[in-house]
Scaffold this motif. Structure first.
Motif, PDB file in Angstrom:
ATOM      1  N   ARG A   4      31.280  15.331   8.159  1.00 39.43           N
ATOM      2  CA  ARG A   4      32.384  16.010   7.495  1.00 39.43           C
ATOM      3  C   ARG A   4      32.305  17.521   7.664  1.00 39.43           C
ATOM      4  NH1 ARG A   4      30.969  15.235   2.704  1.00 39.43           N
ATOM      5  NH2 ARG A   4      30.079  17.306   2.589  1.00 39.43           N
ATOM      6  N   LEU A   5      33.449  18.112   7.912  1.00 40.51           N
ATOM      7  CA  LEU A   5      33.590  19.568   7.929  1.00 40.51           C
ATOM      8  C   LEU A   5      34.690  19.956   6.950  1.00 40.51           C
ATOM      9  CD1 LEU A   5      33.496  20.215  11.782  1.00 40.51           C
ATOM     10  CD2 LEU A   5      31.640  20.589  10.164  1.00 40.51           C
ATOM     11  N   MET A   6      34.443  21.007   6.175  1.00 31.47           N
ATOM     12  CA  MET A   6      35.451  21.504   5.241  1.00 31.47           C
ATOM     13  C   MET A   6      36.007  22.820   5.754  1.00 31.47           C
ATOM     14  SD  MET A   6      34.165  20.824   1.362  1.00 31.47           S
ATOM     15  CE  MET A   6      33.817  19.186   0.727  1.00 31.47           C
ATOM     16  N   SER A  52      45.270  17.529  20.294  1.00 31.37           N
ATOM     17  CA  SER A  52      43.881  17.418  20.729  1.00 31.37           C
ATOM     18  C   SER A  52      43.163  18.758  20.674  1.00 31.37           C
ATOM     19  CB  SER A  52      43.822  16.857  22.153  1.00 31.37           C
ATOM     20  OG  SER A  52      44.566  17.684  23.043  1.00 31.37           O
ATOM     21  N   SER A  53      43.932  19.858  20.720  1.00 32.00           N
ATOM     22  CA  SER A  53      43.314  21.186  20.640  1.00 32.00           C
ATOM     23  C   SER A  53      42.809  21.508  19.250  1.00 32.00           C
ATOM     24  CB  SER A  53      44.329  22.253  21.078  1.00 32.00           C
ATOM     25  OG  SER A  53      45.465  22.232  20.224  1.00 32.00           O
ATOM     26  N   GLU A  54      43.245  20.728  18.240  1.00 28.06           N
ATOM     27  CA  GLU A  54      42.832  20.957  16.854  1.00 28.06           C
ATOM     28  C   GLU A  54      42.037  19.776  16.318  1.00 28.06           C
ATOM     29  OE1 GLU A  54      46.309  21.822  14.643  1.00 28.06           O
ATOM     30  OE2 GLU A  54      46.838  23.597  15.803  1.00 28.06           O
ATOM     31  N   ARG A  55      41.257  19.153  17.180  1.00 27.22           N
ATOM     32  CA  ARG A  55      40.543  17.929  16.804  1.00 27.22           C
ATOM     33  C   ARG A  55      39.524  18.152  15.691  1.00 27.22           C
ATOM     34  NH1 ARG A  55      38.198  14.670  21.743  1.00 27.22           N
ATOM     35  NH2 ARG A  55      37.784  13.257  19.998  1.00 27.22           N
ATOM     36  N   ILE A  56      39.137  19.403  15.471  1.00 33.37           N
ATOM     37  CA  ILE A  56      38.133  19.679  14.446  1.00 33.37           C
ATOM     38  C   ILE A  56      38.706  19.573  13.037  1.00 33.37           C
ATOM     39  CG2 ILE A  56      38.489  22.171  14.302  1.00 33.37           C
ATOM     40  CD1 ILE A  56      35.447  22.467  14.207  1.00 33.37           C
ATOM     41  N   SER A  57      40.047  19.666  12.903  1.00 35.94           N
ATOM     42  CA  SER A  57      40.660  19.614  11.571  1.00 35.94           C
ATOM     43  C   SER A  57      40.549  18.214  10.996  1.00 35.94           C
ATOM     44  CB  SER A  57      42.129  20.031  11.640  1.00 35.94           C
ATOM     45  OG  SER A  57      42.909  19.014  12.244  1.00 35.94           O
ATOM     46  N   MET A  58      40.514  18.133   9.662  1.00 29.15           N
ATOM     47  CA  MET A  58      40.348  16.843   9.030  1.00 29.15           C
ATOM     48  C   MET A  58      41.530  15.910   9.264  1.00 29.15           C
ATOM     49  SD  MET A  58      38.124  15.020   7.676  1.00 29.15           S
ATOM     50  CE  MET A  58      36.964  16.375   7.528  1.00 29.15           C
ATOM     51  N   ASP A  69      31.793   7.047   8.470  1.00 32.33           N
ATOM     52  CA  ASP A  69      31.948   8.493   8.303  1.00 32.33           C
ATOM     53  C   ASP A  69      31.151   8.984   7.102  1.00 32.33           C
ATOM     54  OD1 ASP A  69      33.584   8.739  10.462  1.00 32.33           O
ATOM     55  OD2 ASP A  69      35.437   8.931   9.332  1.00 32.33           O
ATOM     56  N   GLU A  70      30.723  10.240   7.186  1.00 29.86           N
ATOM     57  CA  GLU A  70      29.964  10.845   6.104  1.00 29.86           C
ATOM     58  C   GLU A  70      30.756  10.813   4.796  1.00 29.86           C
ATOM     59  OE1 GLU A  70      27.007  14.668   5.841  1.00 29.86           O
ATOM     60  OE2 GLU A  70      28.966  14.965   6.741  1.00 29.86           O
ATOM     61  N   VAL A  71      30.054  10.883   3.685  1.00 28.04           N
ATOM     62  CA  VAL A  71      30.676  10.860   2.364  1.00 28.04           C
ATOM     63  C   VAL A  71      31.781  11.917   2.282  1.00 28.04           C
ATOM     64  CG1 VAL A  71      30.280  11.371  -0.063  1.00 28.04           C
ATOM     65  CG2 VAL A  71      28.631   9.976   1.180  1.00 28.04           C
ATOM     66  N   GLY A  72      32.926  11.516   1.728  1.00 29.78           N
ATOM     67  CA  GLY A  72      33.997  12.468   1.480  1.00 29.78           C
ATOM     68  C   GLY A  72      34.920  12.723   2.647  1.00 29.78           C
ATOM     69  N   MET A  73      34.934  11.829   3.646  1.00 32.46           N
ATOM     70  CA  MET A  73      35.763  12.029   4.834  1.00 32.46           C
ATOM     71  C   MET A  73      37.127  11.333   4.733  1.00 32.46           C
ATOM     72  SD  MET A  73      34.553  13.649   7.698  1.00 32.46           S
ATOM     73  CE  MET A  73      34.873  12.695   9.167  1.00 32.46           C
ATOM     74  N   GLY A  74      37.397  10.627   3.656  1.00 28.27           N
ATOM     75  CA  GLY A  74      38.679   9.934   3.554  1.00 28.27           C
ATOM     76  C   GLY A  74      38.660   8.567   4.200  1.00 28.27           C
ATOM     77  N   LYS A  75      37.589   7.810   3.990  1.00 29.12           N
ATOM     78  CA  LYS A  75      37.508   6.467   4.587  1.00 29.12           C
ATOM     79  C   LYS A  75      38.602   5.558   4.045  1.00 29.12           C
ATOM     80  CE  LYS A  75      33.084   6.124   3.579  1.00 29.12           C
ATOM     81  NZ  LYS A  75      32.752   7.554   3.395  1.00 29.12           N
TER      82      LYS A  75
END
Length: 917
Positions: free
Chosen positions: A284-286, A31-37, A62-68
């Protein structure tokens, strides 16, 4: 299985069975790394599962490119863990996307699923036990389900538009017939599956169903196919779309309305309430070298003006066009409001559009055939173009075409200082006329550059004069052959290769529409039915690929896949003469150390062969380039060759891949031919071995700055992604011949409803090889991955809505693509988004209107809260400073997700997920 029996999940449990980070075998959710994909995808699976458990319907927005796709596959895997007999239906827009699902499914089970052996075989490749069954007609799907075979079925959304046969459309109520056919298929499926139907239905690109009350076959048939209240086709339905409010907030209720009871809980829910209850929507965050980035950190929109300056004929043509347009609109009762899509272009190649071949699923989109056959200005453009042709004996110039070409065409394709991925451009248009015209013009411009390199190699007295004369013949084979025959050139000593009868079966490598294809690339093809069947270029190409030619060793892997040369070749008696075979002997030498060598059936007839030693080891270009490879690239090859953990079949497969790309789908063949032409002018004869070695020595100092080295490195760095994400075959399939690449000889090509085998274009564009420029209509707007090499998008014809615009850009703005890689390597990247337009024209006004409105709604669209948007241009909204509304990279990072996955007790089912396997 009742809905409550699904129970509830938390992401920690999901991570026990699914590893969303294939690079880390020990990965687990924290949970401490929830920002990771990987963590966000684990949360997505758990969140969706809980919504399905409680409400039977979930929307992954989810936004385009999130691995839906991967998140949906996670749901399917955990369902089969809970209920091994579950049957799942996936409905995707078209066949290409269905094949993508099958590839992702196999990769997911092989590389990510660790929940047990109930879904994969115990073979090394871990193939799925539930093979994906694909059926393009709903009647075929119903038949397959009735036979009881399979548990995973894939079909297309297009199949709903194809329920009424063409012969039945001529009379009667077509929509009623479509509903009747869909209802019949629904009944047959329910009869086979039982009253509960499919355990899970997954609808990819669910915004295709946003026009619930539309008059298309798809809208009418879908209602009957999916079933009404109390008679649903599926117990659970998972909907996937990056743009649930594609053009209006009403889209959300329309999409969900096929699968939920309305009103909900006795009242009509607002869009925000529907999304809160049913949807997950995360931005999405890269991850890069300097932390995470959102799309606004690296997207750069650029206006690309095209001017009439110093071109009075073009200015006169478009002035007449605008006058006619205003007259037409005035007669229609409105001279202030227009539809987007005007003035996109015209076609000079004289090919009539066959509307019958247009993808019916696309033709049923909001704007019907306008995106293909033209907009209301089509007749005006056609009429004026014909008048121009009659008076000036030429087609009018189109500065907008020229502006796009200047952006997409490199100054020198042989300049190896430029990274190969910089040559990749994705161009979106709205009319087939434009898609073909741009393709033709780009290939013609490339031909000028490629022909210049060939002429330079021959070094005639007046290069520019010869080049211009050849250009005026359309780069004809006859003119080129006549010129070559006049030159004093030595023969290789294996001319008999070119006289064999078997050469008549060498087919043209590109599509039949030669008006659009590269004429210079065509010189390297042996033509079946042409008076100039071969050329000096095609002869050279044959020598590089015929195993009977010693020069075929040039493009073979090294004998040990590193530095090794070849020490022997084969000789066999054929008829009344002896024939040498160099290529087969080289393959046998490589495979001798791989899986015990190849069998005679795999190598062809080996009876009566005698092995003969070379005078000295024969190197290949591979062996000469190995030492100079970048460290990370060479390590990638070394991993394949590791005697304990590697697999040399991967290296052999790569050798086949890169050889096909060199010979057919890149300017490497031009470079090699030019080198050989220059070498022949200084060669002093000798036998085949001496000449081969002399040529190798001549080339060696040129390799460090060569195209072939550049392509070799780029191909090696991306090969695993190509095999795992783009193609349907195993990475270690050493017999794969990569014939797909042989049909990609042109630097530019197009994808539309008219073009066949679009999968080959997806493969080529994601590779370092051709096409460098891919011109597409909306057929490549959704569900297609085009991101491995490309970071440049051009909206030659602007999109209908901001949702369409976002889908287009999302083809290259995806995880693990070129942008993601640059962020990781350099900490920064730029996704260039170009908008070409004609200055001081209606084209500028319609683009300005679109940009202003898009800017106003896109941040609200990210949150699924945007306002209405239609396709009308209101010129009263246009301002002089419209270019300031184009997006530029900004700092900072917005991390709040509009509709996140929540795991408080009040969001969870009362019962926990309890797998039975």
């Amino acid at each position: 299985m009742r809905g409550s029996e699904w129970g509830g999940l938390k992401p920690e449990q999901v991570a026990d069975w699914i590893n969303f980070d294939a690079t880390d075998r020990d990965w687990h959710y924290a949970s401490s790394e929830r920002i990771s994909m990987p963590a966000r995808q684990a949360e997505g699976v758990a969140g969706l599962w809980n919504k399905l458990s409680m409400h039977n319907v979930a929307l992954l927005a989810d936004e385009v490119g999130m691995g839906k796709t991967f998140q949906a596959l996670g749901i399917m895997a955990l369902l089969w863990k809970l209920k091994p007999s579950a049957r799942v239906l996936v409905m995707a827009p078209n066949r290409d996307i269905c094949h993508h699902w099958a590839r992702e499914y196999a990769a997911f089970l092989r590389d990510h699923y660790r929940g047990g052996e109930h879904l994969t075989s115990d073979a090394p490749d871990r193939r799925p036990l539930h093979e994906a069954q694909m059926h393009w007609r709903l009647a075929d799907l119903a038949e397959a389900v009735s036979e009881g075979s399979g548990q995973l079925y894939l079909t297309t959304i297009y199949s709903l538009s194809n329920l009424v046969l063409k012969c039945e459309k001529e009379e009667g109520d077509v929509l009623a017939k479509a509903q009747q056919a869909a209802a019949g298929i629904h009944r047959k499926l329910k009869s086979s599956l039982g009253d509960k139907g499919f355990d899970l239905i997954v609808v990819d690109e669910a915004h295709y169903f946003r026009n619930a009350d539309g008059g298309s076959q798809r809208a009418k048939a879908a209602r009957k196919f999916f079933g009404e209240l109390g008679n649903r086709l599926g117990q659970k339905v998972l909907l996937l779309t990056a743009t649930p409010s594609h053009s209006s907030l009403k889209d959300i209720a329309a999409i969900l309305g096929y699968f939920i009871d309305t009103p909900v809980d006795g009242r009509q829910l607002e869009p925000d309430e529907l999304l809160t209850k049913y949807a997950l929507r995360r931005l999405r965050l890269m991850q890069g070298a300097q932390g995470y980035r959102n799309k606004y950190n690296y997207r750069h929109e650029k206006a690309l003006p095209a001017s009439f300056q110093n071109n009075p004929e073009a200015e006169m043509f478009f002035a007449l066009y605008q006058k006619k347009l205003v007259q037409q609109q005035g007669q229609a009762g409105s001279n202030r409001r227009f539809l987007y899509g005007y003035l996109e272009g015209f076609e000079s190649i004289g090919t009539k559009l066959d509307v019958d071949v247009i993808d019916a699923a696309q033709a049923e989109q909001d704007h019907s055939t306008q995106a293909f056959s033209g907009a209301p200005d089509t007749k005006i453009l056609n009429h004026l173009t014909q008048l121009h042709r009659e008076y000036f004996h030429s087609y009018p110039e189109h500065p907008k075409y020229d502006a796009l070409m200047r952006e997409c065409q490199p100054e020198d394709v042989f300049d190896t200082r430029i990274a190969l991925h910089e040559h990749k451009h994705l161009v979106f248009v709205r009319r087939i006329a434009s898609v073909r015209e741009i393709t033709q013009r780009l290939n013609a411009a490339s031909d000028q550059m490629l022909a210049r390199r060939i002429v330079q190699a021959w070094q005639p007295e007046d290069q520019e004069r010869l080049l211009e004369r050849w250009r005026k013949t359309g780069w004809s084979r006859s003119y080129f052959n006549q010129f070559v025959r006049q030159q004093a050139s030595e023969d290789l000593g294996d001319q008999d290769l070119l006289d064999e009868q078997d050469q008549t079966d060498v087919a043209d490598a590109h599509e039949s529409d030669e008006k659009l294809a590269s004429r210079i690339a065509d010189l390297f093809v042996v033509k079946k039915n042409h008076k100039e069947r071969s050329t000096d270029c095609s002869n050279f190409s044959l020598r590089l690929r015929k195993p009977e030619s010693l020069f075929s060793l040039l493009l073979e892997p090294a004998s040990d896949y590193r530095r090794g040369g070849y020490t022997r070749y084969d000789r066999k008696h054929v008829g009344e003469r002896d024939r040498d075979d160099y290529g087969t002997a080289a393959l046998q030498a490589r495979l001798a150390s791989h899986q015990g060598g190849a069998s005679s059936s795999e190598l062809g007839d080996t009876a009566g062969r005698t092995q003969i030693d070379y005078d000295r080891p024969m190197p290949s270009l591979w062996s000469l380039m190995y030492e100079g490879l970048p460290e990370t690239t060479r390590q990638r090859l070394d991993v394949w060759l590791d005697p304990e953990t590697g697999n040399r079949g991967i290296a052999e497969n790569f050798g086949n891949y890169v050889k096909a790309g060199f010979l057919f789908a890149s300017p490497v063949i031009i470079e090699l031919y030019s080198w050989f032409t220059e070498f022949r002018r200084t060669s002093h004869g000798g036998d085949a071995q001496q000449r081969y070695l002399a040529f190798v020595d001549w080339m060696t100092p040129r390799l460090p700055s060569s195209l072939i080295r550049k392509y070799f490195i780029a191909a090696l760095d991306s090969f695993e992604q190509i095999c795992e994400k783009i193609t349907d075959h195993a990475l270690a399939d050493w017999q794969k011949d990569w014939r797909t690449l042989t049909s990609l000889q042109s630097p530019a090509w197009f994808a539309s409803g008219q073009s066949g085998n679009r999968q080959r274009l997806i493969l080529g564009f994601n590779s370092p090889f051709y096409p460098n420029v891919l011109v597409a209509t909306s057929v490549f707007q959704e569900g297609v991955n085009l991101h491995l090499q490309c970071r440049k998008v051009h909206h030659y014809g602007i999109a209908w809505t901001p949702g369409d615009n976002e889908q287009r850009v999302g083809r290259v703005d995806r995880l693990f693509g070129r942008i993601n890689r640059q962020l990781q390597e350099k900490g920064e990247a730029e996704l260039a988004i170009h908008y070409p337009y004609l200055t001081r024209s209606f084209d500028q006004e319609q683009l300005a209107s679109f940009v202003l409105l898009k800017h106003a709604v896109e941040t609200r669209m990210d949150a699924c809260r945007h306002t209405e948007f239609n396709d009308e241009i209101d010129l009263r909204n246009v301002t002089d400073d419209w270019e300031q509304y184009l997006r530029k990279p900004v700092g900072g990072m917005h991390t709040d997700d509009p509709f996140p996955a929540c795991f408080e007790d009040r969001f969870l089912p009362k019962k926990a997920y309890l797998p039975r396997v």
